[in-house]
Write an enzyme that holds these catalytic residues in place. Sequence first.
Site, short mmCIF file in Angstrom:
data_model
loop_
_atom_site.label_atom_id
_atom_site.label_comp_id
_atom_site.label_asym_id
_atom_site.label_seq_id
_atom_site.Cartn_x
_atom_site.Cartn_y
_atom_site.Cartn_z
N SER A 1 0.44 -1.46 -0.12
CA SER A 1 -0.65 -1.95 0.72
C SER A 1 -0.49 -3.45 0.92
O SER A 1 0.04 -4.16 0.06
CB SER A 1 -1.99 -1.65 0.04
OG SER A 1 -3.03 -2.43 0.58
N SER A 2 -1.01 -3.95 2.03
CA SER A 2 -0.94 -5.39 2.31
C SER A 2 -1.79 -6.20 1.34
O SER A 2 -1.65 -7.42 1.26
CB SER A 2 -1.38 -5.68 3.74
OG SER A 2 -2.72 -5.27 3.94
N CYS A 3 -2.65 -5.53 0.56
CA CYS A 3 -3.51 -6.24 -0.41
C CYS A 3 -2.69 -6.80 -1.58
O CYS A 3 -3.24 -7.54 -2.41
CB CYS A 3 -4.63 -5.36 -0.91
SG CYS A 3 -4.12 -4.06 -2.05
N TYR B 1 -6.36 -2.68 -7.91
CA TYR B 1 -5.47 -1.81 -7.12
C TYR B 1 -4.20 -2.57 -6.75
O TYR B 1 -3.09 -2.04 -6.86
CB TYR B 1 -6.22 -1.35 -5.86
CG TYR B 1 -5.41 -0.48 -4.94
CD1 TYR B 1 -5.23 0.87 -5.21
CD2 TYR B 1 -4.84 -0.99 -3.77
CE1 TYR B 1 -4.49 1.68 -4.35
CE2 TYR B 1 -4.11 -0.20 -2.91
CZ TYR B 1 -3.93 1.14 -3.20
OH TYR B 1 -3.21 1.94 -2.36
N LYS C 1 -0.15 -1.82 -7.60
CA LYS C 1 0.86 -1.67 -6.55
C LYS C 1 2.00 -2.68 -6.71
O LYS C 1 3.16 -2.37 -6.44
CB LYS C 1 0.21 -1.78 -5.16
CG LYS C 1 -0.60 -0.56 -4.77
CD LYS C 1 0.30 0.65 -4.60
CE LYS C 1 -0.45 1.91 -4.27
NZ LYS C 1 0.45 3.08 -4.19
N HIS D 1 -12.90 2.99 6.08
CA HIS D 1 -12.51 1.67 6.54
C HIS D 1 -13.13 1.40 7.92
O HIS D 1 -13.73 2.27 8.52
CB HIS D 1 -11.00 1.54 6.57
CG HIS D 1 -10.39 1.59 5.21
ND1 HIS D 1 -9.48 2.55 4.83
CD2 HIS D 1 -10.56 0.80 4.13
CE1 HIS D 1 -9.12 2.35 3.56
NE2 HIS D 1 -9.77 1.29 3.12
#
Length: 316
Positions: free
Chosen positions: A108-110, A137, A141, A180
């Site tokens: 994920s871009s997070c 999270y 990742k 979302h």
Amino acid sequence: MNTSTKIYIAGHKGMVGSAVWRALEKKGYHNLLGKTSAALDLRNQQEVLHFFETEKPEVVIDAAAKVGGILANSDFPYQFLMENMQIQNNLIDGALKSGIEKFIFLGSSCIYPKFAPQPLKEEHLLTASLEPTNEWYAIAKITGVKACEAIRKQFNKDYVSLMPTNLYGTHDNFDLKTSHVLPAMLRKFHEAKLNDNAPVELWGSGTPMREFLFVDDMAAAVVYALENELPEHLYNVGSGKDITIKELAETIQKVTGHQGAILWDSSKPDGTPRKLMDVSKMKKIGWQYTTALEEGIEKTYHWFLENIEDVKEVKM
């Protein structure tokens, strides 16, 4: 790689996993393997090892994760950290121990720092602190990305990580409490249209900018990574284009046919002003997205209408 290669897709029932499954079937791959969480608990190391020894997949695509919004991340930080690490570590380590040469890890871009320069580049990883609302999270990742990088470095296996931008599409979550922004908006405009084109109230000013990618394009990127040996360990996957939340709302309003007013509640937070991925590395090696945003929203809305009785928590 050929159409009879045995490919295990972890999380094959989710939005991304099911899109990857469809994309592979469309290309003629017929030896696909999926297990529900009831049939295989990915948090259990022994179960995962036994599964690899028994089924002997040749490729693993990891689209499995414990996911949730800001509230869930805030209320259950330990579960978001530990369960995601258990899932991915069991899959990555099990694949390595089983001699699997190719592994595609989806993140994920997070994973990138909260205040990283825009657009987000792969080299921004671990250069500053994360967004606190989803750091648990994100940390999980990041460990997956680094595990795959370590395996490439130490064992010379083709383990690669793909980091998608905001994904949307068919089989998405349309529950207003947990979904979302794009699917939540789509449902809001649809219900308002049915309610005599009632006004739709949205949070914030509408000025923040966001990037979106249709899930079938993400699946195409996974297939590209499957069929090619990518030279680096980490790639961003997105459109490389962003729009304002206001523009997103107007596009969804147009697609759904809602003809009422849009009301912006500026007392509510806007969130990060901008979040855009630098996707030049994927483009350089030969892959880029194909589905324009309005086209993708039209496909998503069509699927939503066809599956309205089955979509989780949708009560019309």
